[in-house]
Design an enzyme around this catalytic site. Structure first.
Site, PDB file in Angstrom:
ATOM      1  N   GLY A 135       0.854  -1.175   0.000  1.00 44.18           N
ATOM      2  CA  GLY A 135       0.000   0.000   0.000  1.00 44.18           C
ATOM      3  C   GLY A 135       0.890   1.223   0.000  1.00 44.18           C
ATOM      4  CB  SER A 136       0.602   4.516   1.634  1.00 43.41           C
ATOM      5  OG  SER A 136       0.266   4.056   2.938  1.00 43.41           O
ATOM      6  CG  LEU A 137       5.398   2.055   5.467  1.00 42.54           C
ATOM      7  CD1 LEU A 137       6.228   3.340   5.454  1.00 42.54           C
ATOM      8  CD2 LEU A 137       5.172   1.567   6.894  1.00 42.54           C
ATOM      9  CE  LYS A 185      -4.114   0.048   6.908  1.00 42.22           C
ATOM     10  NZ  LYS A 185      -3.742   1.318   7.568  1.00 42.22           N
ATOM     11  CE  LYS A 230       4.963   1.543  14.291  1.00 41.97           C
ATOM     12  NZ  LYS A 230       5.359   0.593  13.225  1.00 41.97           N
ATOM     13  CG  ASN A 273       1.078   3.849  16.217  1.00 42.09           C
ATOM     14  OD1 ASN A 273       1.362   4.865  15.598  1.00 42.09           O
ATOM     15  ND2 ASN A 273       1.584   2.669  15.895  1.00 42.09           N
ATOM     16  CG  ASN A 323       2.822  13.463   7.770  1.00 37.89           C
ATOM     17  OD1 ASN A 323       2.927  14.316   6.893  1.00 37.89           O
ATOM     18  ND2 ASN A 323       3.797  12.627   8.070  1.00 37.89           N
ATOM     19  CB  SER A 345      -2.926   9.119  12.218  1.00 40.06           C
ATOM     20  OG  SER A 345      -4.343   9.039  12.260  1.00 40.06           O
ATOM     21  CD  GLU A 361      -2.800  -1.185  11.171  1.00 46.72           C
ATOM     22  OE1 GLU A 361      -2.031  -2.135  10.958  1.00 46.72           O
ATOM     23  OE2 GLU A 361      -2.448   0.013  11.088  1.00 46.72           O
TER      24      GLU A 361
END
Length: 303
Positions: free
Chosen positions: A18-20, A81, A186, A190, A253, A255, A268
């Protein structure tokens, strides 16, 4: 162990382009043999026309692209995901791999992969910003770094070789011996940012000095407390300062959870605020509330 001969020209499959996944895969494709595994029409466009990266850096590469996992790779980079990890782990079990690296949100992904795979499974974090603009094009929205290492802590030759391969492609990469702590850090970031920005429909920077900043900070403190219950040394002050830094560094950005809700897609939440709530030995009311609100939206979203 890969050895120096594979530091350039490593055969890498990116599962979840996907994007990342597309951004990191595109960066790696400048020095390595990369195959992006993703959905149509993105995979077909990349296969036919190559991948365009625009924004912070702009270039075009021609990685392989398909919708199924190949039978062999030196490294599998998993960026799906969290709710798809179990299915991907089962699919990867049929692929001959030397190593696997998870660059995913949430907790528990590495354990699900390791339960199915006969190769070392590394944990990683990534602070790059990315967004799919259209099939075949990914926007590079913010430079960051990658931290990776053994999922249970310590240092291995496999992690060192993967880190060197990433650096050979121009990706700032740190090989760390304290990945369990870094994964909880992390998670705290998140837990404080994703659900709050998604529900408020704001960019990350809007959390600074806003009516919601106390909500985010309380979610972070609860997460740090649960981390300490699990034997991780994560003081409240450090966790909150990490979130404040990320909010500042990624102010423009949106999220990943904001993007999911904007697109009407599953989030998620179970692997982030939901994980905190389910792991805690005592009530964590802010994380419970955020998880409940997002889960309610998921249940009633337009399909």
């Amino acid at each position: 162990m890969f050895g120096p001969s594979l530091l350039v020209g490593m055969d890498i499959v990116v599962v979840g382009a996907g994007s990342l996944g597309s951004l990191v895969g595109g960066l790696l494709a400048r020095e390595h043999d990369v195959t992006l595994v993703g959905r149509e029409p993105h995979a077909g466009s990349v296969s036919e026309n190559g991948l365009s990266v625009v924004g912070t850096e702009e270039f075009r590469v021609r990685p392989g692209a398909q919708t199924t996992i190949p039978q062999r790779a030196d490294l599998a980079l998993v960026t799906v995901k969290a709710y798809d990890t179990a299915a991907v782990a089962a699919d990867l079990a049929d692929c001959t791999l030397d190593a696997c690296l998870s660059l995913q949100n949430g907790m528990g992904n590495e354990e699900r992969l390791a339960a199915e795979l006969d190769c070392p499974v590394l944990a990683g974090t990534c602070s790059y910003g990315a967004r799919l603009r259209e099939p075949g094009t990914v926007a590079f929205t913010g430079r960051g770094d990658i931290v990776l290492g053994d999922r249970n802590g310590g240092r291995s030759a496999t992690a060192d070789d993967v880190g060197a391969a990433f650096r050979a492609a121009g990706i700032e990469t740190t090989v760390a011996a304290d990945m369990p702590t870094r994964l909880w850090e992390k998670l705290a970031v998140n837990a404080g940012i994703n659900a709050v920005t998604a529900l408020a429909r704001v960019a990350n920077g809007a959390l600074a000095d806003s009516p919601a900043d106390n909500i985010a900070a309380d979610a972070v403190r609860e997460t740090a407390a649960v981390a300490r219950e699990q034997g991780i040394d994560l003081p409240d002050e450090r966790a909150v300062s990490l979130v404040e830094r990320v909010v500042d560094d990624t102010a423009a950005n949106h999220s990943s959870m904001y993007q999911d809700i904007s697109a009407g897609q599953q989030t998620e939440i179970d692997a982030i605020n939901g994980y905190v709530a389910e792991t805690a030995t005592e009530r964590v009311p802010v994380n419970e509330t955020l998880a409940g609100l997002v889960r309610t939206w998921e249940r009633h979203r337009e399909r």
